[in-house]
Design a protein around this motif. Structure first.
Motif, short mmCIF file in Angstrom:
data_model
loop_
_atom_site.label_atom_id
_atom_site.label_comp_id
_atom_site.label_asym_id
_atom_site.label_seq_id
_atom_site.Cartn_x
_atom_site.Cartn_y
_atom_site.Cartn_z
N VAL A 31 0.86 -1.19 0.00
CA VAL A 31 0.00 0.00 0.00
C VAL A 31 0.90 1.24 0.00
O VAL A 31 2.07 1.16 0.38
CB VAL A 31 -0.94 0.03 1.23
N LYS A 32 0.34 2.38 -0.41
CA LYS A 32 1.14 3.60 -0.47
C LYS A 32 1.34 4.23 0.90
O LYS A 32 2.35 4.87 1.17
CB LYS A 32 0.48 4.60 -1.42
N ASP A 33 0.33 4.06 1.77
CA ASP A 33 0.45 4.58 3.14
C ASP A 33 -0.46 3.75 4.03
O ASP A 33 -1.01 2.74 3.60
CB ASP A 33 0.07 6.07 3.20
N TRP A 34 -0.58 4.17 5.30
CA TRP A 34 -1.31 3.37 6.28
C TRP A 34 -2.82 3.64 6.28
O TRP A 34 -3.57 3.04 7.04
CB TRP A 34 -0.74 3.62 7.68
N GLY A 35 -3.26 4.55 5.43
CA GLY A 35 -4.69 4.83 5.34
C GLY A 35 -5.38 3.90 4.36
O GLY A 35 -4.81 2.91 3.90
N ALA A 36 -6.63 4.21 4.05
CA ALA A 36 -7.37 3.43 3.06
C ALA A 36 -6.68 3.55 1.71
O ALA A 36 -6.35 4.65 1.26
CB ALA A 36 -8.81 3.92 2.97
N SER A 37 -6.43 2.42 1.06
CA SER A 37 -5.59 2.40 -0.15
C SER A 37 -6.31 2.85 -1.40
O SER A 37 -5.69 3.31 -2.36
CB SER A 37 -5.03 0.99 -0.37
N GLY A 38 -7.63 2.68 -1.44
CA GLY A 38 -8.38 2.96 -2.65
C GLY A 38 -8.18 1.91 -3.73
O GLY A 38 -8.66 2.06 -4.86
N THR A 39 -7.46 0.83 -3.39
CA THR A 39 -7.22 -0.26 -4.33
C THR A 39 -7.96 -1.50 -3.85
O THR A 39 -8.92 -1.40 -3.09
CB THR A 39 -5.71 -0.56 -4.43
N ALA A 57 -3.75 -6.16 8.04
CA ALA A 57 -3.38 -5.92 9.43
C ALA A 57 -1.87 -6.09 9.59
O ALA A 57 -1.29 -7.04 9.09
CB ALA A 57 -4.12 -6.89 10.35
N SER A 58 -1.26 -5.15 10.30
CA SER A 58 0.19 -5.14 10.46
C SER A 58 0.60 -5.55 11.87
O SER A 58 -0.09 -5.24 12.84
CB SER A 58 0.74 -3.73 10.17
N ASP A 59 1.73 -6.24 11.96
CA ASP A 59 2.30 -6.59 13.26
C ASP A 59 3.49 -5.70 13.59
O ASP A 59 4.41 -6.11 14.30
CB ASP A 59 2.69 -8.07 13.31
N THR A 60 3.47 -4.47 13.08
CA THR A 60 4.57 -3.55 13.30
C THR A 60 4.83 -3.34 14.79
O THR A 60 3.90 -3.29 15.60
CB THR A 60 4.30 -2.19 12.62
N LEU A 61 6.11 -3.22 15.14
CA LEU A 61 6.50 -3.02 16.54
C LEU A 61 7.45 -1.83 16.62
O LEU A 61 8.36 -1.69 15.80
CB LEU A 61 7.23 -4.26 17.08
N LEU A 89 -4.27 -10.75 16.31
CA LEU A 89 -4.03 -10.14 15.00
C LEU A 89 -4.86 -10.84 13.93
O LEU A 89 -5.44 -10.20 13.05
CB LEU A 89 -2.54 -10.22 14.66
N GLY A 90 -4.93 -12.17 14.04
CA GLY A 90 -5.75 -12.94 13.11
C GLY A 90 -7.23 -12.60 13.23
O GLY A 90 -7.94 -12.50 12.22
N GLU A 91 -7.68 -12.38 14.46
CA GLU A 91 -9.09 -12.00 14.66
C GLU A 91 -9.40 -10.67 13.98
O GLU A 91 -10.45 -10.52 13.33
CB GLU A 91 -9.40 -11.92 16.15
N GLU A 92 -8.49 -9.70 14.14
CA GLU A 92 -8.70 -8.40 13.49
C GLU A 92 -8.70 -8.56 11.97
O GLU A 92 -9.48 -7.92 11.26
CB GLU A 92 -7.61 -7.42 13.92
N THR A 93 -7.83 -9.43 11.48
CA THR A 93 -7.78 -9.71 10.04
C THR A 93 -9.08 -10.34 9.57
O THR A 93 -9.63 -9.98 8.52
CB THR A 93 -6.60 -10.65 9.73
N VAL A 117 -5.20 0.35 7.06
CA VAL A 117 -4.42 -0.76 7.61
C VAL A 117 -4.61 -0.79 9.13
O VAL A 117 -4.56 0.25 9.79
CB VAL A 117 -2.92 -0.59 7.27
N LYS A 118 -4.84 -1.97 9.65
CA LYS A 118 -5.05 -2.15 11.08
C LYS A 118 -3.73 -2.44 11.79
O LYS A 118 -2.92 -3.23 11.31
CB LYS A 118 -6.03 -3.32 11.31
N THR A 119 -3.51 -1.78 12.92
CA THR A 119 -2.34 -2.09 13.75
C THR A 119 -2.81 -2.46 15.15
O THR A 119 -3.91 -2.11 15.57
CB THR A 119 -1.38 -0.88 13.84
N MET A 120 -1.95 -3.17 15.87
CA MET A 120 -2.28 -3.62 17.23
C MET A 120 -1.70 -2.64 18.25
O MET A 120 -0.62 -2.07 18.03
CB MET A 120 -1.72 -5.02 17.47
N ASP A 121 -2.41 -2.42 19.35
CA ASP A 121 -1.94 -1.45 20.34
C ASP A 121 -1.58 -2.07 21.69
O ASP A 121 -1.33 -1.36 22.66
CB ASP A 121 -3.00 -0.35 20.54
#
Length: 319
Positions: free
Chosen positions: A122-130, A135-139, A261-265, A283-287
């Motif tokens: 995706v181009k950024d973390w917002g709605a892609s329009g594509t 869901a990301s597991d970014t840390l 994370l899978g549940e959110e996906t 894009v969904k991230t975990m907090d």
């Protein structure tokens, strides 16, 4: 007139019933099978079931693993696109990259991707329009460094075993190197292009580092037993960012809950099956992060775990 009205009403009921009973097709692929990625798949399927989509009833699921091979991941992607499912779930960066490259029309939901922007999903973390979301597991890297410092207070050199072909792992390497400038440590790289190289890469760090840190690198996680044996033989403690590796030898891991994370996906997939567009979902991230500790491994590596960490851990494997 009454008869005509009843006929139309009956037709609507029949049509609605047909839609309700329509079988949806979901294709799922993962770059490799290991506990964290398996938990993502399980969580997604559980959430789909909660949303009313159940395998064997109104949901057909086709799962295929690439077994750590990027060429196989591309083959699976092409097959799935030919099958034209209602949505494709791609778990792990190489699989997601292959699927996204293969279709611009079929909805794609990725998961367990640390940096979907760097991976060019995706181009950024917002709605892609594509046709892509996920869901990301970014840390954040600093909590990982803080954990290492609590376990190895005088750490000066951190070894990093990783797959140079996995973009997420390269991103983490750069984050580590940048963090080292302000936290007073040096990063020593140990690339392992294949799972069979992981033990050798870990042994190359003997006498050169104070600790080995591992990210959510799929090749490394899938062969963690070899890494643990090599690290133990070399006397280098292991700290990770995948909680599934703690039961397999890491002293500690601070990470996302991959089932969650899978549940959110799965929620995102259900919304797509219900008619929403993938490109309308950010894009969904975990907090929330979980800390897992292995006191038996800590003892084997000669590391003393502070009581404050033990008290805050979600799960502790005792000595």
């Amino acid at each position: 007139m009454k008869t005509i009205w009843w006929s139309v009403f009956s037709a609507v009921l029949i049509c609605g019933s047909a839609v309700a009973n329509e079988v949806k097709n979901v294709a799922i692929t993962a770059i490799v099978e290991h506990p964290a990625l398996d938990a993502v798949r399980d969580g997604a399927l559980a959430e789909l079931k909660k949303a009313g989509y159940e395998p064997g009833k109104n949901l057909k699921v086709d799962f295929q693993s690439a077994q750590g091979n990027t060429a196989t991941a591309a083959q699976i992607a092409r097959k799935f696109v030919g099958d034209k499912p209602d949505v494709i779930l791609a778990i792990g960066t190489p699989s997601a990259q292959s699927v996204v490259a293969a279709t611009r029309t079929i909805p794609v939901v990725f998961s367990a991707i640390s940096d979907p922007v760097a991976a060019k999903l995706v181009k950024d973390w917002g709605a892609s329009g594509t046709n892509v979301t996920g869901a990301s597991d970014t840390l954040l890297i600093q909590p990982q460094i803080d954990l290492i410092k609590q376990l190895i207070p005088n750490v000066k050199k951190i070894g990093y075993v990783y797959s140079s072909g996995e973009v997420n792992s390269v991103v983490v390497l750069k984050q580590l190197q940048e963090a080292g400038k302000t936290n007073g440590f040096e990063v020593v790289e140990a690339p392992a292009p294949r799972t069979t190289d992981i033990g050798t890469a870990a042994r190359s760090l003997k006498g050169r580092v104070d600790v080995i840190y591992t990210s959510t690198d799929n090749n490394v996680v899938s062969a963690y037993e070899s890494l643990y044996k090599a690290a133990l033989d070399s006397g280098i403690p292991l700290v990770a960012s995948d909680t599934s590796t703690v039961a397999r030898g890491a002293i500690a891991a601070l990470s996302n809950n991959y089932y969650g994370l899978g549940e959110e996906t799965g929620k995102m997939m259900a919304r797509i099956l219900d008619g929403e567009k993938a490109g309308d979902m950010p894009v969904k991230t975990m907090d929330k992060l979980d800390l897992h500790l292995n006191l038996k491994s800590a003892s084997a590596f000669g590391v003393s775990v502070p009581q404050t960490l033990i008290d805050s851990a979600k799960e502790v494997i005792a000595q």
